[in-house]
Write a protein that holds these residues in place. Structure first.
Motif, PDB file in Angstrom:
ATOM      1  N   ILE A 210       0.857  -1.097  -0.149  1.00 44.93           N
ATOM      2  CA  ILE A 210      -0.214  -0.071   0.023  1.00 44.93           C
ATOM      3  C   ILE A 210       0.702   1.534   0.441  1.00 44.93           C
ATOM      4  O   ILE A 210       1.545   1.428   0.864  1.00 44.93           O
ATOM      5  CB  ILE A 210      -1.152   0.193   0.720  1.00 44.93           C
ATOM      6  CG1 ILE A 210      -1.952  -1.031   1.417  1.00 44.93           C
ATOM      7  CG2 ILE A 210      -1.793   1.544   1.231  1.00 44.93           C
ATOM      8  CD1 ILE A 210      -2.692  -1.896   2.555  1.00 44.93           C
ATOM      9  N   PHE A 211       0.789   2.132  -0.894  1.00 41.82           N
ATOM     10  CA  PHE A 211       2.044   3.314  -1.407  1.00 41.82           C
ATOM     11  C   PHE A 211       0.574   4.275  -0.872  1.00 41.82           C
ATOM     12  O   PHE A 211       0.091   4.412  -1.857  1.00 41.82           O
ATOM     13  CB  PHE A 211       2.338   3.069  -2.483  1.00 41.82           C
ATOM     14  CG  PHE A 211       3.796   4.410  -2.871  1.00 41.82           C
ATOM     15  CD1 PHE A 211       5.172   4.096  -2.109  1.00 41.82           C
ATOM     16  CD2 PHE A 211       3.008   4.864  -3.153  1.00 41.82           C
ATOM     17  CE1 PHE A 211       5.969   4.334  -2.516  1.00 41.82           C
ATOM     18  CE2 PHE A 211       4.191   5.939  -3.405  1.00 41.82           C
ATOM     19  CZ  PHE A 211       6.119   6.154  -3.369  1.00 41.82           C
ATOM     20  N   GLY A 212       1.272   5.274   0.212  1.00 41.57           N
ATOM     21  CA  GLY A 212       0.578   6.486  -0.043  1.00 41.57           C
ATOM     22  C   GLY A 212       1.369   7.918  -0.800  1.00 41.57           C
ATOM     23  O   GLY A 212       2.641   7.505  -0.595  1.00 41.57           O
TER      24      GLY A 212
ATOM     25  N   VAL B 276      -4.000  -3.635  -9.579  1.00 44.96           N
ATOM     26  CA  VAL B 276      -4.231  -2.347  -8.861  1.00 44.96           C
ATOM     27  C   VAL B 276      -5.377  -1.866  -8.381  1.00 44.96           C
ATOM     28  O   VAL B 276      -5.832  -2.138  -9.111  1.00 44.96           O
ATOM     29  CB  VAL B 276      -3.058  -1.586  -9.886  1.00 44.96           C
ATOM     30  CG1 VAL B 276      -2.547   0.048  -9.300  1.00 44.96           C
ATOM     31  CG2 VAL B 276      -1.965  -2.536  -9.893  1.00 44.96           C
ATOM     32  N   LEU B 277      -5.384  -1.196  -7.931  1.00 44.28           N
ATOM     33  CA  LEU B 277      -6.558  -0.576  -6.913  1.00 44.28           C
ATOM     34  C   LEU B 277      -5.963   1.092  -6.988  1.00 44.28           C
ATOM     35  O   LEU B 277      -4.386   1.573  -6.055  1.00 44.28           O
ATOM     36  CB  LEU B 277      -6.782  -1.145  -6.020  1.00 44.28           C
ATOM     37  CG  LEU B 277      -8.297  -0.551  -5.461  1.00 44.28           C
ATOM     38  CD1 LEU B 277      -8.980  -0.593  -6.126  1.00 44.28           C
ATOM     39  CD2 LEU B 277      -8.418  -1.110  -3.867  1.00 44.28           C
ATOM     40  N   LEU B 278      -5.831   1.808  -7.478  1.00 47.61           N
ATOM     41  CA  LEU B 278      -5.801   3.432  -7.278  1.00 47.61           C
ATOM     42  C   LEU B 278      -6.872   4.571  -6.899  1.00 47.61           C
ATOM     43  O   LEU B 278      -8.218   4.113  -7.084  1.00 47.61           O
ATOM     44  CB  LEU B 278      -5.882   4.287  -9.006  1.00 47.61           C
ATOM     45  CG  LEU B 278      -4.777   3.738  -9.964  1.00 47.61           C
ATOM     46  CD1 LEU B 278      -4.822   4.476 -11.494  1.00 47.61           C
ATOM     47  CD2 LEU B 278      -3.081   3.521  -9.211  1.00 47.61           C
TER      48      LEU B 278
ATOM     49  N   VAL C  18      -6.769  -2.153   3.981  1.00 47.40           N
ATOM     50  CA  VAL C  18      -6.681  -3.305   4.638  1.00 47.40           C
ATOM     51  C   VAL C  18      -6.431  -4.703   4.793  1.00 47.40           C
ATOM     52  O   VAL C  18      -5.865  -5.654   3.882  1.00 47.40           O
ATOM     53  CB  VAL C  18      -5.818  -2.888   6.065  1.00 47.40           C
ATOM     54  CG1 VAL C  18      -5.044  -4.202   6.614  1.00 47.40           C
ATOM     55  CG2 VAL C  18      -5.437  -1.817   5.589  1.00 47.40           C
ATOM     56  N   ASP C  19      -8.073  -5.183   4.873  1.00 45.94           N
ATOM     57  CA  ASP C  19      -8.657  -5.727   4.255  1.00 45.94           C
ATOM     58  C   ASP C  19      -8.068  -6.600   3.030  1.00 45.94           C
ATOM     59  O   ASP C  19      -8.225  -7.812   2.918  1.00 45.94           O
ATOM     60  CB  ASP C  19      -9.722  -6.507   5.022  1.00 45.94           C
ATOM     61  CG  ASP C  19     -10.219  -7.762   5.380  1.00 45.94           C
ATOM     62  OD1 ASP C  19     -10.059  -8.858   5.920  1.00 45.94           O
ATOM     63  OD2 ASP C  19     -11.548  -8.236   4.225  1.00 45.94           O
ATOM     64  N   ILE C  20      -8.676  -5.648   2.363  1.00 46.08           N
ATOM     65  CA  ILE C  20      -8.640  -6.224   0.316  1.00 46.08           C
ATOM     66  C   ILE C  20      -7.230  -6.956   0.672  1.00 46.08           C
ATOM     67  O   ILE C  20      -6.764  -7.893   0.062  1.00 46.08           O
ATOM     68  CB  ILE C  20      -9.033  -5.357   0.319  1.00 46.08           C
ATOM     69  CG1 ILE C  20     -11.208  -5.349   0.214  1.00 46.08           C
ATOM     70  CG2 ILE C  20      -8.520  -4.917  -1.370  1.00 46.08           C
ATOM     71  CD1 ILE C  20     -11.834  -3.774  -0.216  1.00 46.08           C
ATOM     72  N   ASN C  21      -6.403  -6.302   0.269  1.00 46.60           N
ATOM     73  CA  ASN C  21      -4.878  -5.791   0.204  1.00 46.60           C
ATOM     74  C   ASN C  21      -4.305  -7.164   1.100  1.00 46.60           C
ATOM     75  O   ASN C  21      -3.368  -8.241   0.161  1.00 46.60           O
ATOM     76  CB  ASN C  21      -4.430  -4.876   1.132  1.00 46.60           C
ATOM     77  CG  ASN C  21      -2.146  -5.098   0.512  1.00 46.60           C
ATOM     78  OD1 ASN C  21      -1.595  -5.111   2.094  1.00 46.60           O
ATOM     79  ND2 ASN C  21      -1.889  -4.737  -0.024  1.00 46.60           N
ATOM     80  N   LYS C  22      -4.891  -7.873   2.197  1.00 47.99           N
ATOM     81  CA  LYS C  22      -4.257  -8.709   2.369  1.00 47.99           C
ATOM     82  C   LYS C  22      -4.525 -10.206   2.024  1.00 47.99           C
ATOM     83  O   LYS C  22      -4.119 -10.820   1.543  1.00 47.99           O
ATOM     84  CB  LYS C  22      -4.573  -9.692   4.232  1.00 47.99           C
ATOM     85  CG  LYS C  22      -3.678  -8.110   4.683  1.00 47.99           C
ATOM     86  CD  LYS C  22      -4.026  -8.295   5.904  1.00 47.99           C
ATOM     87  CE  LYS C  22      -3.068  -7.106   6.860  1.00 47.99           C
ATOM     88  NZ  LYS C  22      -3.268  -7.079   8.845  1.00 47.99           N
ATOM     89  N   LYS C  23      -6.242  -9.732   2.372  1.00 43.88           N
ATOM     90  CA  LYS C  23      -7.177 -10.819   1.092  1.00 43.88           C
ATOM     91  C   LYS C  23      -6.804 -11.090  -0.306  1.00 43.88           C
ATOM     92  O   LYS C  23      -6.236 -12.897  -0.683  1.00 43.88           O
ATOM     93  CB  LYS C  23      -8.211 -10.872   1.486  1.00 43.88           C
ATOM     94  CG  LYS C  23      -8.853 -10.828   3.059  1.00 43.88           C
ATOM     95  CD  LYS C  23     -10.490 -10.969   2.815  1.00 43.88           C
ATOM     96  CE  LYS C  23     -10.817 -11.224   3.843  1.00 43.88           C
ATOM     97  NZ  LYS C  23     -12.038 -11.243   4.839  1.00 43.88           N
TER      98      LYS C  23
ATOM     99  N   ILE D  67      -4.035  -7.733  -3.403  1.00 41.56           N
ATOM    100  CA  ILE D  67      -3.679  -6.154  -4.586  1.00 41.56           C
ATOM    101  C   ILE D  67      -2.972  -4.817  -4.905  1.00 41.56           C
ATOM    102  O   ILE D  67      -2.621  -4.576  -3.382  1.00 41.56           O
ATOM    103  CB  ILE D  67      -5.063  -5.946  -4.287  1.00 41.56           C
ATOM    104  CG1 ILE D  67      -5.377  -5.005  -5.938  1.00 41.56           C
ATOM    105  CG2 ILE D  67      -5.580  -4.882  -3.611  1.00 41.56           C
ATOM    106  CD1 ILE D  67      -6.472  -4.648  -5.959  1.00 41.56           C
ATOM    107  N   THR D  68      -2.173  -4.434  -5.030  1.00 42.39           N
ATOM    108  CA  THR D  68      -1.054  -3.905  -5.015  1.00 42.39           C
ATOM    109  C   THR D  68      -2.410  -1.725  -4.948  1.00 42.39           C
ATOM    110  O   THR D  68      -2.911  -2.099  -5.900  1.00 42.39           O
ATOM    111  CB  THR D  68      -0.171  -3.144  -5.791  1.00 42.39           C
ATOM    112  OG1 THR D  68       0.949  -4.279  -6.686  1.00 42.39           O
ATOM    113  CG2 THR D  68       0.776  -1.594  -5.842  1.00 42.39           C
ATOM    114  N   ILE D  69      -2.328  -1.399  -3.676  1.00 43.60           N
ATOM    115  CA  ILE D  69      -2.818  -0.150  -3.588  1.00 43.60           C
ATOM    116  C   ILE D  69      -2.093   0.887  -3.825  1.00 43.60           C
ATOM    117  O   ILE D  69      -1.410   0.921  -2.918  1.00 43.60           O
ATOM    118  CB  ILE D  69      -3.413  -0.351  -1.984  1.00 43.60           C
ATOM    119  CG1 ILE D  69      -4.613  -1.613  -2.191  1.00 43.60           C
ATOM    120  CG2 ILE D  69      -4.394   1.291  -2.256  1.00 43.60           C
ATOM    121  CD1 ILE D  69      -5.205  -1.843  -0.890  1.00 43.60           C
ATOM    122  N   VAL D  70      -2.239   2.194  -4.480  1.00 39.24           N
ATOM    123  CA  VAL D  70      -2.273   3.253  -4.705  1.00 39.24           C
ATOM    124  C   VAL D  70      -3.029   4.486  -4.033  1.00 39.24           C
ATOM    125  O   VAL D  70      -3.941   4.998  -5.231  1.00 39.24           O
ATOM    126  CB  VAL D  70      -1.460   3.560  -6.096  1.00 39.24           C
ATOM    127  CG1 VAL D  70      -0.109   5.225  -5.748  1.00 39.24           C
ATOM    128  CG2 VAL D  70      -0.256   2.342  -6.579  1.00 39.24           C
TER     129      VAL D  70
END
Length: 339
Positions: free
Chosen positions: A33-35, A161-163, A184-189, A192-195
């Motif tokens: 997860i990149f902010g 990727v999820l923007l 966070v739950d989606i990222n773990k399950k 998926i890379t989140i920006v």
């Protein structure tokens, strides 16, 4: 996963040229997860729209899984965009369609068979916590529920990727935390890379593994979120960190309202930056040294990496004992600033 090289976006404004994004170089790892944080006008919204070419770059390259987004044809770009989900600040739902129909829309466009489409949409509804709302319309939903629909819709085509474009700025604090926990739950399950872009340090602190700080179209600071909190280099970054320590008022204003300077001991600000440090350290300090620690004000929050925030305290004791207590707290990972 995502390699950004010398990425720029320039606009003509009469005879002037505006550098909305200027020569960015970033590597974003798969599954993180990149902010990206910045004040209004920093260029962060333009940046995130460049990633899927909703904005066309002036110069530079965007490489997604070894595929250069800047060289794709229109047809190739449409296909690649199906693997890039996007969540918007104001939801962008179709008000004439139900929850089920809104989530189903990108699958209809992708010509997914009806039976598979129905199964996939129902799984997404369950994933985002909207079971029982399938036939509700957006006007019947709360802000948090609308954003959950937006998240489910963004996940419909199994994106890599999820923007997230300011996904919580239209929500109240409790709903914001709920949506961040869902991401966070989606990222773990799903891995998926989140920006995510935001102007709220709380959002970065809550979920991001790494963060880049933008100012005037450029990245001025980048690193692990915890490291940026603990050792902010640039003044802009320090201003964001202060959102966590003093969200409602400046320290100077606060101190001016407090009691007169004590005859014995010192007033100090204790800043926490995550890790294993917690309020138990305060009680341990009071037990170890011949002092009393009186709490004047505190603002603390916690994520997976530990406690963040600050306390204003009165260290009541002799100069020698107070100095030893300050040294003990500092050695324990707490930043101590004596007033």
């Amino acid at each position: 996963m995502i390699e950004i090289r010398q990425l720029s976006k320039h606009y003509k404004n009469g005879s002037n040229e505006v550098h909305a994004v200027n020569d960015l170089n970033i590597n974003i790892k798969k599954g993180e997860i990149f902010g990206v944080i910045g004040f209004s006008g920093a260029g962060k919204s333009t940046f995130i729209r460049l990633l899927n070419r909703l904005e066309e770059p002036s110069t530079g390259r965007i490489v997604l899984n070894e595929k250069d987004m800047t060289t794709l044809s229109s047809r190739e770009l449409r296909k690649t965009r199906q693997k890039i989900g996007m969540i918007f600040q104001h939801f962008h739902l179709l008000w004439s369609r139900t929850v089920f129909e809104n989530i189903s829309l990108p699958l209809e466009i992708a010509k997914v068979p009806k039976r598979e489409r129905k199964q996939r949409v129902q799984r997404l509804i369950d994933l985002v916590g909207l079971s029982g709302k399938e036939n509700s319309y957006p006007s019947q939903l709360s802000g948090g529920q609308k954003q959950r629909v937006g998240i489910a819709r963004a996940l419909a085509n199994h994106p890599e990727v999820l923007l997230c474009d300011e996904p919580t700025s239209a929500l109240d604090p409790q709903t914001t935390d709920d949506i961040l926990e869902l991401l966070v739950d989606i990222n773990k399950k799903l891995g998926i890379t989140i920006v995510l872009i935001t102007h709220e340090m709380h959002v970065i602190q809550k979920i991001c593994h790494r963060v880049a700080v933008m100012e005037n179209g450029s990245i001025i600071e980048e690193g692990k979120a915890k490291d940026v909190f603990q050792n902010p280099v640039k003044q802009t970054t320090r201003r964001f960190v202060q959102q966590l320590a003093r969200p409602h008022e400046s320290e100077e204003d606060y101190l001016s309202e407090q009691m007169e300077r004590p005859e014995k001991g010192k007033i100090a600000r204790l800043r926490f930056f995550g890790g294993d440090v917690s309020g138990t350290m305060i009680s341990e300090t009071a037990k170890t040294f011949d002092i009393q620690i009186n709490l004047l004000k505190a603002h603390l929050s916690q994520d997976e990496s530990g406690v963040f925030g600050s306390m204003m305290v009165h260290l009541d004791g002799t100069d020698n004992e107070v100095e030893k207590a300050i040294e003990y707290l500092t050695d324990s990972g707490i930043d101590v600033e004596v007033k």
